[in-house]
Design a protein around this motif. Structure first.
Motif, PDB file in Angstrom:
ATOM      1  N   GLN A  65      43.100  30.078  36.785  1.00 13.61           N
ATOM      2  CA  GLN A  65      43.327  28.740  36.867  1.00 13.61           C
ATOM      3  C   GLN A  65      42.190  27.808  36.041  1.00 13.61           C
ATOM      4  O   GLN A  65      42.412  27.057  35.263  1.00 13.61           O
ATOM      5  CB  GLN A  65      43.976  28.182  38.149  1.00 13.61           C
ATOM      6  N   SER A  66      41.024  28.168  36.864  1.00 12.97           N
ATOM      7  CA  SER A  66      39.989  27.284  36.289  1.00 12.97           C
ATOM      8  C   SER A  66      39.560  27.557  35.058  1.00 12.97           C
ATOM      9  O   SER A  66      39.268  26.747  34.065  1.00 12.97           O
ATOM     10  CB  SER A  66      38.668  27.720  37.355  1.00 12.97           C
ATOM     11  N   PHE A  92      50.063  28.220  33.927  1.00 10.79           N
ATOM     12  CA  PHE A  92      48.969  28.558  34.675  1.00 10.79           C
ATOM     13  C   PHE A  92      49.242  29.767  35.674  1.00 10.79           C
ATOM     14  O   PHE A  92      50.168  30.022  35.930  1.00 10.79           O
ATOM     15  CB  PHE A  92      48.415  27.199  35.934  1.00 10.79           C
ATOM     16  N   MET A  93      48.150  30.646  35.640  1.00  3.68           N
ATOM     17  CA  MET A  93      48.077  31.533  36.726  1.00  3.68           C
ATOM     18  C   MET A  93      48.411  31.302  38.060  1.00  3.68           C
ATOM     19  O   MET A  93      48.311  29.931  38.431  1.00  3.68           O
ATOM     20  CB  MET A  93      46.927  32.556  36.606  1.00  3.68           C
ATOM     21  N   ALA A  94      48.660  32.228  38.915  1.00  4.75           N
ATOM     22  CA  ALA A  94      48.842  31.735  40.364  1.00  4.75           C
ATOM     23  C   ALA A  94      47.720  31.460  41.071  1.00  4.75           C
ATOM     24  O   ALA A  94      47.723  30.810  42.222  1.00  4.75           O
ATOM     25  CB  ALA A  94      49.596  32.722  40.941  1.00  4.75           C
ATOM     26  N   ASP A  95      46.411  31.713  40.665  1.00  3.41           N
ATOM     27  CA  ASP A  95      45.274  31.607  41.360  1.00  3.41           C
ATOM     28  C   ASP A  95      44.264  31.830  40.507  1.00  3.41           C
ATOM     29  O   ASP A  95      44.073  31.951  39.371  1.00  3.41           O
ATOM     30  CB  ASP A  95      45.425  32.730  42.806  1.00  3.41           C
ATOM     31  N   ASP A  96      42.971  31.719  41.119  1.00  9.34           N
ATOM     32  CA  ASP A  96      41.695  31.718  40.436  1.00  9.34           C
ATOM     33  C   ASP A  96      40.862  33.215  40.514  1.00  9.34           C
ATOM     34  O   ASP A  96      39.806  33.567  40.423  1.00  9.34           O
ATOM     35  CB  ASP A  96      40.692  30.827  41.186  1.00  9.34           C
ATOM     36  N   LEU A  97      41.854  34.074  40.925  1.00  9.44           N
ATOM     37  CA  LEU A  97      41.617  35.533  40.952  1.00  9.44           C
ATOM     38  C   LEU A  97      41.702  36.111  39.458  1.00  9.44           C
ATOM     39  O   LEU A  97      40.698  36.801  39.105  1.00  9.44           O
ATOM     40  CB  LEU A  97      42.153  36.549  42.061  1.00  9.44           C
ATOM     41  N   GLY A  98      42.734  36.175  39.117  1.00 11.99           N
ATOM     42  CA  GLY A  98      43.061  36.460  37.647  1.00 11.99           C
ATOM     43  C   GLY A  98      43.797  37.655  37.599  1.00 11.99           C
ATOM     44  O   GLY A  98      44.354  37.973  36.541  1.00 11.99           O
ATOM     45  N   GLY A  99      43.937  38.502  38.546  1.00 13.85           N
ATOM     46  CA  GLY A  99      44.765  39.773  38.585  1.00 13.85           C
ATOM     47  C   GLY A  99      46.055  39.647  38.342  1.00 13.85           C
ATOM     48  O   GLY A  99      46.778  38.802  38.996  1.00 13.85           O
ATOM     49  N   LEU A 100      46.749  40.845  37.858  1.00 18.39           N
ATOM     50  CA  LEU A 100      48.136  40.492  37.366  1.00 18.39           C
ATOM     51  C   LEU A 100      48.981  41.679  38.242  1.00 18.39           C
ATOM     52  O   LEU A 100      48.158  42.830  38.323  1.00 18.39           O
ATOM     53  CB  LEU A 100      48.611  40.621  35.907  1.00 18.39           C
ATOM     54  N   THR A 101      50.194  41.496  38.865  1.00 19.76           N
ATOM     55  CA  THR A 101      50.735  42.737  39.182  1.00 19.76           C
ATOM     56  C   THR A 101      52.064  42.577  38.484  1.00 19.76           C
ATOM     57  O   THR A 101      52.727  41.633  38.102  1.00 19.76           O
ATOM     58  CB  THR A 101      51.234  42.388  40.825  1.00 19.76           C
ATOM     59  N   LEU A 102      52.877  43.882  38.426  1.00 21.54           N
ATOM     60  CA  LEU A 102      54.109  43.912  37.865  1.00 21.54           C
ATOM     61  C   LEU A 102      54.898  44.701  39.100  1.00 21.54           C
ATOM     62  O   LEU A 102      54.559  46.126  39.163  1.00 21.54           O
ATOM     63  CB  LEU A 102      54.305  44.737  36.758  1.00 21.54           C
ATOM     64  N   GLY A 103      55.763  44.084  39.393  1.00 24.98           N
ATOM     65  CA  GLY A 103      56.692  44.560  40.521  1.00 24.98           C
ATOM     66  C   GLY A 103      55.859  45.043  41.711  1.00 24.98           C
ATOM     67  O   GLY A 103      55.919  45.937  42.739  1.00 24.98           O
ATOM     68  N   GLY A 104      54.738  44.372  42.086  1.00 29.59           N
ATOM     69  CA  GLY A 104      53.928  44.246  43.113  1.00 29.59           C
ATOM     70  C   GLY A 104      52.860  45.323  42.893  1.00 29.59           C
ATOM     71  O   GLY A 104      51.769  45.378  43.684  1.00 29.59           O
ATOM     72  N   ASN A 110      40.802  41.612  38.658  1.00 32.05           N
ATOM     73  CA  ASN A 110      40.348  40.242  38.771  1.00 32.05           C
ATOM     74  C   ASN A 110      38.967  39.760  37.956  1.00 32.05           C
ATOM     75  O   ASN A 110      38.648  40.555  37.271  1.00 32.05           O
ATOM     76  CB  ASN A 110      39.956  40.076  40.294  1.00 32.05           C
ATOM     77  N   ARG A 111      38.848  38.520  37.952  1.00 32.47           N
ATOM     78  CA  ARG A 111      37.678  38.071  36.975  1.00 32.47           C
ATOM     79  C   ARG A 111      36.280  38.566  37.648  1.00 32.47           C
ATOM     80  O   ARG A 111      36.406  38.995  38.739  1.00 32.47           O
ATOM     81  CB  ARG A 111      37.675  36.531  37.139  1.00 32.47           C
ATOM     82  N   LEU A 112      35.459  38.606  36.839  1.00 33.95           N
ATOM     83  CA  LEU A 112      33.897  39.033  37.384  1.00 33.95           C
ATOM     84  C   LEU A 112      33.157  37.939  37.821  1.00 33.95           C
ATOM     85  O   LEU A 112      33.156  36.936  37.426  1.00 33.95           O
ATOM     86  CB  LEU A 112      33.390  39.497  36.164  1.00 33.95           C
ATOM     87  N   ILE A 113      32.517  38.047  38.588  1.00 35.36           N
ATOM     88  CA  ILE A 113      31.444  37.427  39.145  1.00 35.36           C
ATOM     89  C   ILE A 113      30.070  38.008  39.405  1.00 35.36           C
ATOM     90  O   ILE A 113      30.181  39.395  39.325  1.00 35.36           O
ATOM     91  CB  ILE A 113      31.768  36.875  40.670  1.00 35.36           C
ATOM     92  N   LEU A 114      28.848  37.554  39.669  1.00 34.70           N
ATOM     93  CA  LEU A 114      27.698  38.093  39.731  1.00 34.70           C
ATOM     94  C   LEU A 114      27.403  38.449  40.979  1.00 34.70           C
ATOM     95  O   LEU A 114      27.567  37.641  41.992  1.00 34.70           O
ATOM     96  CB  LEU A 114      26.437  37.122  39.317  1.00 34.70           C
ATOM     97  N   SER A 115      27.110  39.668  41.309  1.00 30.35           N
ATOM     98  CA  SER A 115      26.855  40.240  42.544  1.00 30.35           C
ATOM     99  C   SER A 115      25.242  40.505  42.662  1.00 30.35           C
ATOM    100  O   SER A 115      25.008  41.146  41.889  1.00 30.35           O
ATOM    101  CB  SER A 115      27.706  41.549  43.064  1.00 30.35           C
ATOM    102  N   PHE A 116      24.717  40.104  43.549  1.00 27.69           N
ATOM    103  CA  PHE A 116      23.221  40.242  44.128  1.00 27.69           C
ATOM    104  C   PHE A 116      22.998  41.644  45.210  1.00 27.69           C
ATOM    105  O   PHE A 116      21.986  41.663  45.836  1.00 27.69           O
ATOM    106  CB  PHE A 116      22.787  39.091  44.507  1.00 27.69           C
TER     107      PHE A 116
END
Length: 526
Positions: A65-66, A92-104, A110-116
């Motif tokens: 979404q963002s 718009f997608m359903a959320d800010d995660l980005g992952g898609l499902t088909l039939g669940g 999901n989208r990438l973020i920086l992990s430390f």
């Protein structure tokens, strides 16, 4: 000068105090006249954008979404609203995660973020399960017709939005908002009777080849896209015909528009971040092994010299970073010659055959090679497939494991490296596509954006913003690209939106303001 001004101030007080009436002078500064934004000869009342992930607002390896809100068409729509523009609806997608499902069942991450957590910043998918179910079709119409993954000919393909075709002929992102299973992206866009449109397409017609390390096929001369693979380069006539079809349909009602060319895809961070020589002699897991490795490659290097290809020798430096070993499919396969030469030098037949098999098209990378961003997770790691293959050739597990280390003893697979020959193929396609796009912009008399030149500037000098900061294409820190190394960040999209705005103003006489990149993030932090 300061004293003179102060004296004038005192005189003013004296004159006011000595006045014979009670009139007070209003010293409030007069506000500047408000700017009236105009559309010039264009009509922005109904704007529709057509394209791929770059139009949809895709970033950080996902659509969310963002990111959709920070798409360059949405920025343009906000500008158009200043000069008569109407609403701009986004699927718009359903959320800010980005992952898609088909039939669940999840079908995209999901989208990438920086992990430390590892001690150094590393892109990782954000946790959670995306709630965007592909089969939940949205009710349109939608002004943003950007479909991630779409190639030029997909815009005209019936069934590209059919849920039954997901995984083969359909695109899950389009399935979500197609007006019907047999609809086309162009048909849904043209049906809205736009007064103004933007078109940015053609990037994916070459990008898949590049991100796959040149593993696809250049389909020049083949005008049947139904025979293309996902990593193939489209024939220029297919691209030209597709774009011409879109422009013909979108301008049929007299609409004006803007079109952009495509960037040189070999200059994106996906291909400029990982160095060709990432093997560090100070690394305790690699450095102590260098003498042993060099001794093991000595016999092979002697064979390379004897065969007249000393440039293929493999040597690791003890005092500098070393290049990885790669498989170069452009090289003559010397597997049989290596095997025969080693046997002549007294090496047993089995060992000679394995050595020839592994290093027949091997060499160390050089400064002209481009390693993909995905190679960073493969270099110096055990190649499980190679490990199994070597055991199948008769090597015991310990020996197979030693010979199956990516880039160190096992050549990096072709899809992780773009060689100079493959770069030339991709660059020639980009040049041909861009010549076609600019010619069609002239033919249809619409505004033209040189996005290629803009992204070259982003990668060389960068863009200096109002606060003095500089946006570049440097991965992770430059602010211009997202963490997938392919798509712009919101700040990068803002720079592109300004380029579109400038082209529109120049062509149609409008006076729309630039988009301020500082209003958009260069990197999502969470």
């Amino acid at each position: 000068m300061k004293k003179f001004l102060a004296l004038l101030s005192m005189f003013g007080l004296i004159f006011v105090s000595c006045s014979d009436d009670d009139t007070v002078t209003d010293t409030t500064p007069t506000p500047p006249d408000p700017i009236t934004f105009t559309s010039g000869s264009a009509d922005f009342s109904k704007y529709v954008s057509i394209g791929n992930s770059l139009t949809a607002g895709f970033s950080d390896a996902a659509l969310f979404q963002s990111g959709q809100a920070a798409s360059f068409p949405n920025m343009l729509a906000s500008n158009f609203a200043l000069a008569g523009g109407g609403e701009f609806n986004i699927p718009f997608m359903a959320d800010d995660l980005g992952g898609l499902t088909l039939g669940g069942t999840p079908i995209s991450g999901n989208r990438l973020i920086l992990s430390f957590t590892s001690g150094s910043p590393t892109p990782v998918p954000v946790s959670g399960q995306g709630a965007t179910e592909v089969s939940n079709v949205l009710s349109g119409p939608f002004n943003n017709m950007g479909v991630p993954g779409a190639k030029s000919y997909h815009l005209l393909a019936p069934g590209y939005g059919s849920v039954a075709g997901v995984g083969s002929t359909a695109n899950p992102y389009y399935v979500r908002f197609a007006s019907a299973p047999d609809a086309t992206i162009l048909g849904d866009a043209a049906a809205q009777n736009a007064t103004f449109f933007s078109l940015w397409i053609g990037n994916n017609d070459v990008l898949g080849y590049v991100t796959a390390g040149g593993a696809g096929v250049d389909q020049a001369g083949n005008i049947d896209p139904s025979t293309y693979g996902g990593s193939d380069i489209s024939d220029v006539n297919v691209v030209a015909g597709s774009i011409n079809g879109v422009l013909q349909a979108m301008t049929a009602n007299g609409a004006e528009g803007v079109i952009a060319n495509i960037p040189n895809v070999t200059t994106i961070p996906f291909l400029t971040t990982v160095p060709y020589n990432p093997l560090d002699p100070t690394n305790p897991a690699f450095g102590p092994q260098i003498p042993v490795l060099n001794a093991q490659f000595a016999g092979l290097n002697a064979v390379f010299t004897a065969l007249g290809v000393p440039e293929r020798q493999i040597v690791f430096a003890t005092d500098a970073a070393s290049a990885v070993i790669i498989k170069d499919e452009n090289l003559t396969d010397l597997s049989a010659q290596i095997t025969g030469a080693l046997q002549m030098f007294g090496v047993d037949a089995a060992t000679a055959a394995v050595t020839g098999f592994v290093y027949g098209q091997a060499r160390q990378a050089n400064e002209n090679d481009l390693l993909t961003l995905t190679s960073i997770g493969e270099i110096a790691q055990l190649n499980e497939e190679a490990f199994a293959t070597l055991q199948g050739l008769g090597l015991p597990p310990e020996s197979a494991g030693q010979l199956a280390i990516n880039g160190v003893t096992w050549p990096l697979d072709d899809q992780l490296v773009l060689t100079p020959e493959e770069q030339e193929i991709a660059n020639n396609a980009v040049i041909a596509f861009n010549q076609t796009i600019e010619a069609l912009a002239t033919q249809y008399d619409i505004a033209f954006v040189d996005a290629n030149a803009l992204l070259v500037e982003l990668g060389t000098s960068g863009f200096t913003l109002a606060d003095g900061s500089v946006v570049t294409s440097t991965f992770g820190t430059g602010g211009g690209f997202s963490l997938d190394g392919v798509h712009p960040s919101p700040r990068g999209y803002a720079i592109l939106a300004t380029a579109f705005t400038e082209a529109i103003n120049a062509k149609y006489g409008s006076n729309l303001p630039p988009v301020n990149p500082l209003n958009f993030t260069g990197l999502y932090i969470n």
